[in-house]
Design an enzyme around this catalytic site. Structure first.
Site, PDB file in Angstrom:
ATOM      1  N   ASN A   1      41.915  44.974  42.110  1.00 34.24           N
ATOM      2  CA  ASN A   1      40.467  44.883  42.180  1.00 34.24           C
ATOM      3  C   ASN A   1      39.924  46.052  42.978  1.00 34.24           C
ATOM      4  OD1 ASN A   1      37.748  43.639  42.130  1.00 34.24           O
ATOM      5  ND2 ASN A   1      38.113  43.339  44.324  1.00 34.24           N
ATOM      6  N   GLU A   2      39.177  46.923  42.305  1.00 30.68           N
ATOM      7  CA  GLU A   2      38.401  47.995  42.916  1.00 30.68           C
ATOM      8  C   GLU A   2      39.240  49.000  43.718  1.00 30.68           C
ATOM      9  OE1 GLU A   2      34.060  45.840  43.128  1.00 30.68           O
ATOM     10  OE2 GLU A   2      35.148  46.096  45.025  1.00 30.68           O
TER      11      GLU A   2
ATOM     12  N   GLU B   1      31.842  43.555  36.633  1.00 33.75           N
ATOM     13  CA  GLU B   1      31.131  42.950  37.762  1.00 33.75           C
ATOM     14  C   GLU B   1      29.779  43.627  37.856  1.00 33.75           C
ATOM     15  OE1 GLU B   1      32.658  42.861  41.695  1.00 33.75           O
ATOM     16  OE2 GLU B   1      34.703  42.356  41.115  1.00 33.75           O
TER      17      GLU B   1
END
Length: 427
Positions: free
Chosen positions: A201-202, A339
């Site tokens: 994630n990210e 997102e």
């Protein structure tokens, strides 16, 4: 003799040719082809949901109720964390609070928790998703400290004083990460309920720790890591799709994009390569099946988003959406608006409709607002502190200011209507 050799040569050539062809995916597995997703040979477009907290619930009844709510909203894909790691010193509190955890760190290696408060909870989420027609994107770790991200690997293996990006190059850290990836992939690789694996994630050069000189624009450190790990995951699982989980930062070397603030020109972090990502290049990696990007202009440009400023959250977001659609079209791969969020109910109502309309027009295969909100949760009487400030309050799932609940009718309806459009574009 020569005829026999000719026969053997033909057989060897046939075997060599067969080995270079990717086998057909099993029924129920989503694939990508020519810039779009397919499910059993038919187009697959959707509205998705983000719910990191779903595997953290302690009762199966609340998990089922949440999936049922998602199903009624037309959601087809759920993105959630396939990780939660804690230090050994936190185990006692976790047992008392009921916190879900999968890894325990006490030394330079971690111990797996595959018990009823560990991976068995994730098992239930994965196995139950299919009952409601929902598939899962599972992320393997977090760029940030929350819920046991990559810096636990750094702290325990590399030790204090290291920069954030050592995670991508330290052989012992890479080996430990791959051991966890192997655990999750091998556990679920035969399940059609998995949509895709997500490397992190990210991912960025920096996190809660600073970045170092090895991860600066032009080094391609993160791109090389994406390639290495996507190749590794593909060696474990020939069928499920793989993606980065990145925020979609660009490295536009020939364009000095920035903004003026307080009389000073600032090079824009989202475009100058400083984050470590290069969305255009990363999307071309052979085992990265589709692109992901995130969208939070209020958070990214707080100095510009002020009363009286001519900075427009809505317009900047539209530019970001178009830029990623253009890159995905060039790479001939699908892209997810994975997102996005703004705070304030009026902001959500006015801006989300514009953003999702543009995402539809630019052929985004999936649209995932951050984050799905659920009402009526029953565990612990509807009130429970999970971790940090994340809590169930009066039956409502955690709210970081971005959560969307069914009783927020105008915003909720934006996504249920988009789900119908995406369904009409699917087989």
């Amino acid at each position: 003799m020569w005829s026999l050799l000719a026969v053997l040569l033909c057989e060897l050539l046939a075997l060599a040719g067969a080995s270079s062809v990717k086998p057909s995916s099993p029924k129920g597995f989503v694939t990508q082809k020519n810039g779009q997703f397919e499910l059993d040979g038919k187009p697959f477009n959707f509205v998705g949901a983000n719910s990191y907290w779903l595997p953290l619930l302690t009762t199966t009844a609340d998990v089922d109720a949440t999936f049922k709510e998602m199903q009624s909203a037309g959601i087809k894909v759920l993105r959630t964390w396939g990780f939660n790691a804690i230090n050994g010193s936190e185990v006692a509190d976790a047992l008392q609070s009921g916190l879900t955890y999968y890894q325990v760190w006490n030394s330079s290696d971690w111990v797996l928790n595959d018990g009823p408060q560990g991976l068995q909870r994730l098992d239930y989420v994965v196995n139950t998703a299919g009952k409601y027609g929902i598939k899962l994107i599972l992320a393997f770790t977090n760029n940030w400290v929350g819920y046991g991200g990559m810096e636990l690997y750094i702290n325990w293996i590399a030790g204090a004083g290291n920069t954030h990006d050592v995670f991508y190059t330290n052989p012992k850290i890479v080996q430990s990460y791959q051991r966890y990836v192997s655990t999750i992939v091998n556990r679920y690789k035969n399940s059609p309920n998995i949509f895709a694996w997500e490397m992190m994630n990210e991912a960025r050069c920096l996190g809660d720790l600073p970045s170092g000189p090895a991860c600066v624009p032009g080094t391609e450190l993160l791109t090389k890591w994406y390639q290495q790990q996507s190749n590794f995951i593909r060696s474990l699982d020939p069928f499920h799709m793989i993606t980065t989980g990145g925020e979609g930062h660009f490295y536009w070397k020939d364009k000095n994009i920035g903004f003026w603030f307080d009389g000073v020109f600032n090079s824009d972090y989202n475009f100058n390569g400083q984050a470590g990502e290069d969305f255009d290049t990363d999307l071309t990696l052979p085992n990265v099946d589709f692109g992901t990007y995130h969208l939070y202009p209020q958070t990214w440009y707080p100095e510009l988003d002020t009363p009286g400023s001519n900075f427009s959250i809505k317009d900047w977001g539209s530019f970001w959406i178009q830029a990623h659609a253009t890159a995905a079209k060039k790479a001939n791969k699908p892209v997810l608006l994975e997102e996005f969020g703004v705070t304030g109910l009026q902001n959500k109502t006015e801006i989300y409709s514009v953003w999702v309309d543009l995402a539809l027009k630019t052929k985004h295969a999936g649209i995932f607002p951050w984050q799905f909100g659920m009402l009526g949760l029953k565990e612990d009487g509807g009130n429970r502190l999970i971790k940090y400030a994340d809590a169930i309050i009066d039956g409502a799932s955690p709210n970081d200011g971005f959560a969307i609940y069914k009783n927020q009718t105008a915003v909720w309806n934006i996504f249920t209507n988009v789900a119908k459009v995406q369904a009409s574009r699917s087989g």
